[in-house]
Design a protein around this motif. Structure first.
Motif, PDB file in Angstrom:
ATOM      1  N   ARG A 338      17.691   6.974  23.776  1.00  0.00           N
ATOM      2  CA  ARG A 338      18.989   6.723  24.351  1.00  0.00           C
ATOM      3  C   ARG A 338      18.602   5.987  25.587  1.00  0.00           C
ATOM      4  N   GLU A 339      17.798   6.418  26.361  1.00  0.00           N
ATOM      5  CA  GLU A 339      17.539   5.966  27.762  1.00  0.00           C
ATOM      6  C   GLU A 339      16.966   4.708  27.614  1.00  0.00           C
ATOM      7  N   LYS A 340      15.926   4.541  26.596  1.00  0.00           N
ATOM      8  CA  LYS A 340      15.611   3.157  26.462  1.00  0.00           C
ATOM      9  C   LYS A 340      16.608   2.018  25.934  1.00  0.00           C
ATOM     10  N   ILE A 341      17.440   2.503  25.209  1.00  0.00           N
ATOM     11  CA  ILE A 341      18.619   1.701  24.819  1.00  0.00           C
ATOM     12  C   ILE A 341      19.712   1.231  26.115  1.00  0.00           C
ATOM     13  N   ARG A 342      19.809   2.659  27.005  1.00  0.00           N
ATOM     14  CA  ARG A 342      20.745   2.308  28.247  1.00  0.00           C
ATOM     15  C   ARG A 342      20.094   1.281  29.071  1.00  0.00           C
ATOM     16  N   ARG A 343      18.784   1.127  29.161  1.00  0.00           N
ATOM     17  CA  ARG A 343      18.232   0.065  30.031  1.00  0.00           C
ATOM     18  C   ARG A 343      18.336  -1.242  29.269  1.00  0.00           C
ATOM     19  N   ALA A 344      18.283  -1.402  28.193  1.00  0.00           N
ATOM     20  CA  ALA A 344      18.226  -2.685  27.366  1.00  0.00           C
ATOM     21  C   ALA A 344      19.708  -2.918  27.636  1.00  0.00           C
ATOM     22  N   VAL A 345      20.496  -2.250  27.365  1.00  0.00           N
ATOM     23  CA  VAL A 345      22.118  -2.737  27.334  1.00  0.00           C
ATOM     24  C   VAL A 345      22.794  -2.771  28.827  1.00  0.00           C
ATOM     25  N   GLU A 346      22.247  -1.972  29.826  1.00  0.00           N
ATOM     26  CA  GLU A 346      22.892  -2.090  31.002  1.00  0.00           C
ATOM     27  C   GLU A 346      22.007  -2.732  32.204  1.00  0.00           C
ATOM     28  N   ILE A 347      20.918  -2.605  31.919  1.00  0.00           N
ATOM     29  CA  ILE A 347      20.126  -3.390  32.950  1.00  0.00           C
ATOM     30  C   ILE A 347      19.355  -4.763  32.686  1.00  0.00           C
ATOM     31  N   THR A 348      18.484  -4.903  31.459  1.00  0.00           N
ATOM     32  CA  THR A 348      17.852  -5.965  31.207  1.00  0.00           C
ATOM     33  C   THR A 348      18.604  -7.087  30.346  1.00  0.00           C
ATOM     34  N   GLY A 349      19.610  -6.517  29.730  1.00  0.00           N
ATOM     35  CA  GLY A 349      20.275  -7.316  28.751  1.00  0.00           C
ATOM     36  C   GLY A 349      19.574  -7.456  27.420  1.00  0.00           C
ATOM     37  N   CYS A 350      20.039  -7.243  26.388  1.00  0.00           N
ATOM     38  CA  CYS A 350      19.457  -7.303  25.298  1.00  0.00           C
ATOM     39  C   CYS A 350      19.995  -8.360  24.340  1.00  0.00           C
ATOM     40  N   ASP A 351      19.595  -8.631  22.825  1.00  0.00           N
ATOM     41  CA  ASP A 351      20.055  -9.582  22.140  1.00  0.00           C
ATOM     42  C   ASP A 351      21.324  -9.205  21.398  1.00  0.00           C
ATOM     43  N   GLY A 352      21.400  -8.002  21.213  1.00  0.00           N
ATOM     44  CA  GLY A 352      22.824  -7.621  20.988  1.00  0.00           C
ATOM     45  C   GLY A 352      24.046  -7.680  22.063  1.00  0.00           C
ATOM     46  N   GLY A 353      23.701  -7.808  23.171  1.00  0.00           N
ATOM     47  CA  GLY A 353      24.615  -8.206  24.250  1.00  0.00           C
ATOM     48  C   GLY A 353      24.637  -9.548  24.637  1.00  0.00           C
ATOM     49  N   HIS A 354      23.956 -10.398  23.737  1.00  0.00           N
ATOM     50  CA  HIS A 354      23.742 -11.891  24.258  1.00  0.00           C
ATOM     51  C   HIS A 354      22.958 -12.229  25.282  1.00  0.00           C
ATOM     52  N   GLY A 355      21.723 -11.356  25.747  1.00  0.00           N
ATOM     53  CA  GLY A 355      20.943 -11.544  26.472  1.00  0.00           C
ATOM     54  C   GLY A 355      21.466 -11.279  28.164  1.00  0.00           C
ATOM     55  N   ILE A 356      22.745 -10.558  28.067  1.00  0.00           N
ATOM     56  CA  ILE A 356      23.117 -10.497  29.355  1.00  0.00           C
ATOM     57  C   ILE A 356      23.506  -8.794  29.719  1.00  0.00           C
ATOM     58  N   PRO A 357      23.242  -8.126  30.595  1.00  0.00           N
ATOM     59  CA  PRO A 357      23.674  -6.742  30.920  1.00  0.00           C
ATOM     60  C   PRO A 357      25.040  -6.590  30.527  1.00  0.00           C
ATOM     61  N   THR A 358      25.558  -5.549  30.108  1.00  0.00           N
ATOM     62  CA  THR A 358      26.992  -5.356  29.525  1.00  0.00           C
ATOM     63  C   THR A 358      27.535  -4.964  30.862  1.00  0.00           C
ATOM     64  N   ASN A 359      28.666  -5.512  30.828  1.00  0.00           N
ATOM     65  CA  ASN A 359      29.853  -5.218  31.980  1.00  0.00           C
ATOM     66  C   ASN A 359      30.832  -4.374  31.132  1.00  0.00           C
ATOM     67  N   TRP A 360      30.751  -3.123  31.385  1.00  0.00           N
ATOM     68  CA  TRP A 360      31.774  -2.195  30.775  1.00  0.00           C
ATOM     69  C   TRP A 360      33.161  -2.399  31.024  1.00  0.00           C
ATOM     70  N   ASP A 361      33.606  -2.994  32.194  1.00  0.00           N
ATOM     71  CA  ASP A 361      35.133  -3.332  32.544  1.00  0.00           C
ATOM     72  C   ASP A 361      35.587  -4.572  31.455  1.00  0.00           C
ATOM     73  N   GLU A 362      34.427  -5.249  30.849  1.00  0.00           N
ATOM     74  CA  GLU A 362      34.865  -6.073  29.940  1.00  0.00           C
ATOM     75  C   GLU A 362      34.957  -5.926  28.182  1.00  0.00           C
ATOM     76  N   ILE A 363      34.437  -4.595  28.019  1.00  0.00           N
ATOM     77  CA  ILE A 363      34.461  -4.124  26.814  1.00  0.00           C
ATOM     78  C   ILE A 363      35.607  -3.252  26.564  1.00  0.00           C
ATOM     79  N   GLN A 364      36.506  -3.561  25.588  1.00  0.00           N
ATOM     80  CA  GLN A 364      37.472  -2.702  25.098  1.00  0.00           C
ATOM     81  C   GLN A 364      37.481  -2.197  23.762  1.00  0.00           C
ATOM     82  N   ILE A 365      37.556  -0.656  23.666  1.00  0.00           N
ATOM     83  CA  ILE A 365      37.494  -0.191  22.410  1.00  0.00           C
ATOM     84  C   ILE A 365      38.345  -0.372  21.491  1.00  0.00           C
TER      85      ILE A 365
END
Length: 555
Positions: A338-365
């Motif tokens: 989970r921590e490895k995923i968190r860093r990829a999603v929130e800090i470095t940006g990953c392919d699932g997030g189109h290479g950009i760190p996810t901004n949680w203000d922009e993601i609506q459930i």
């Protein structure tokens, strides 16, 4: 029953033909006659009794070809919600499904189908066949069997199918992140040939979704070459590798495939999202024009909104999704992973997030199936976290695990100037990319085509009504190879028709209330059958399954 439209304004779908007033007679599913206003007298046509003709007084209304959705996610809804309110109520009469590289056929085993059903439950739900005993839900394996199921049950809209490249890779390589061997590529090519011979009109990819995203450019090229050399008129519709960081480079890869293989390329939901891509639409369009000038057959579609829509699980890095949903959920239970995923999603940006760190203000459930987390539906992740006294990543993980990856999400990441620039391009076509499942869906599910016509054509005057109608009708019909039988009002063409008021047509769906029907649409006909009359759906299913035939024609 024959149908006579009396004195509507005809917008034919051909932008070179100015709108004109005429009578239109529909007989046996076809446009039988077009003549000057008040000149058609059905009692003298085809020996018909005038009492058997339905007359529709239509002066002041526009009659256009039915709208064509080049990017639909109605793969199950055509069977489970056969009235198909979302599409019929907005004038859509033809859809292309099998999108984004993953759908329900072809498959070889029930285990593969189970994995696919779980992976895209956020798009289409995961209905139980027992709830639809007369449908034959999930009783297919091949593309032919799936299309036969649609045909047997009768569909509200006409429907065509793209072979999902992710399915091909799943069948040959499994759900893993690995380089395909020559034998595995050859097996994918054979599976593609089989699916095309069974009626598919082309191939789709979802290169930010597993397992299709694990394919190399050369692997994709092998499949595109099969299409180009063996199936003239078929096209490749890629959801490419990134719509964020390196989006331009990702588009270039797809255009390069067209140059390398000669395969027609249709850039599906061709957006340029995220702040990093603001103002880059002219660059993308110049790349497309350059490719076309060099002989590549390139077209594109867009939806007329800023936010995107996908599954919440799509934000995960690809390595976390390798192996399919069971492996993904196993990783999400491990604290270190989970921590490895968190860093990829929130800090470095990953392919699932189109290479950009996810901004949680922009993601609506989107809609949550699990009762304990339904209070999150419709909220931004950051908002849900604040209300619950949690970190956004905790909400993200909780929803993924409890809903077993089946939650959709809205991504509020668009750029209006890019939307308008791309919409005006001479290859632009309509595509809703509408997820119909769940209460918290995107308004494009109900509003795409009226928004093109009302907001962008009439209110903003971005394009004339005549030109905009061609974007929604003749252009996509040409891409599919069904023009002029569809996408054009002329004698002898299929009677896929929409009667609407150009002054009042308007999308009413919003992000808070996404399932509101549009205004200003009076009649919808599919193959001459009335599916909506005076704004009321009647449940008629006049659609046809459009298959590519051995002679290369689609009908």
């Amino acid at each position: 029953m024959s149908i006579l439209f009396i004195s509507p304004t005809i917008i034919s779908g051909d932008p070179s033909v100015e709108p004109y007033e005429a009578d239109v007679l529909v007989v046996d599913g076809l446009i039988k006659q077009i003549s000057s206003p008040n000149s058609i007298h059905p009692s003298g046509t085809n020996n018909e009794d005038e009492a058997g003709v339905k007359k529709i007084q239509a002066k002041g209304w526009v009659l256009s070809p039915g709208f064509i959705d080049l990017h639909a996610h109605s793969d199950l809804y055509l069977l489970t919600n056969p009235e198909h309110e979302a599409k019929i109520s907005q004038g859509c009469t033809t859809e292309v499904i099998g999108q984004d590289g993953i759908s329900y056929s072809p498959i070889h085993t029930q285990q593969q189908l189970k994995a696919i059903r779980e992976q895209i439950a956020g798009w289409n739900g995961n209905p139980s066949p027992e709830d639809y005993p007369d449908v034959g839900l999930f009783e297919w394996k091949t593309v032919r069997e799936y299309l036969d199921c649609l045909e047997r049950n009768k569909t509200a809209t006409n429907v065509a199918y793209l072979v999902p490249q992710g399915n091909l890779r799943l069948l040959a390589c499994g759900p893993w992140d690995q380089v395909a061997t020559p034998d595995e590529i050859a097996r994918q090519e054979d599976e593609l040939r089989k699916a095309m011979s069974e009626g598919a009109v082309g191939m789709s990819s979802g290169l930010t979704y597993t397992p299709g995203m694990y394919a190399s450019t050369s692997e994709l090229g092998s499949l595109c070459r099969v299409l180009a050399e063996e199936y003239p008129g078929a096209h490749y519709a890629p959801h490419h590798r990134s719509y964020g960081f390196k989006a331009i480079e990702s588009y270039a890869e797809m255009l390069g495939l067209g140059r390398m293989t000669g395969c027609p390329i249709h850039l599906t939901h061709a957006t340029l999202n995220f702040t990093e891509n603001k103002g880059k639409a002219p660059l993308l369009l110049s790349m497309i024009d350059s490719a076309r000038a060099s002989g590549v057959d390139v077209t594109l579609d867009t939806y007329p909104y800023l936010p995107g829509c996908t599954t919440l699980a799509a934000l995960l890095p690809s390595w976390a999704s390798a192996g399919g949903p069971p492996e993904t959920l196993r990783r999400l239970e491990d604290e270190m992973t989970r921590e490895k995923i968190r860093r990829a999603v929130e800090i470095t940006g990953c392919d699932g997030g189109h290479g950009i760190p996810t901004n949680w203000d922009e993601i609506q459930i989107g809609s949550c199936n699990e009762p304990s987390i339904r209070h999150y539906s419709g909220k931004r992740v950051s908002e849900a976290a604040k209300l619950g006294g949690l970190l956004p990543i905790q909400v993200f993980f909780e929803v993924l695990v409890k809903d077993r990856l089946a939650t959709s999400c809205l991504m509020h990441i668009g750029n209006e100037e890019n939307v308008r620039e791309i919409m005006c391009h001479h290859t632009h076509c309509s595509g809703s990319d509408a997820i119909l499942h769940g209460k918290g869906t995107h308004p494009r599910a109900y509003g795409t085509f009226p928004r093109f016509l009302g907001h962008y054509s009439r209110d903003l005057n971005l394009l004339s009504l005549n030109e905009m109608v061609s974007h929604l009708t003749s252009r996509p019909a040409k891409r599919l190879g069904i023009y002029p039988h569809r996408g054009l009002i002329q004698e002898g063409s299929a009677a896929d028709l929409v009667l609407f008021d150009p002054k009042t047509i308007k999308d009413k769906a919003t992000f808070d209330e996404p399932k509101q029907r549009a205004e200003g649409i009076r009649y919808v006909l599919v193959n001459g059958q009335i599916a909506m009359e005076e704004g009321v759906l009647n449940g008629n299913r006049g659609g046809a399954v459009l298959r590519r035939r051995e002679n290369g024609k689609v009908y």
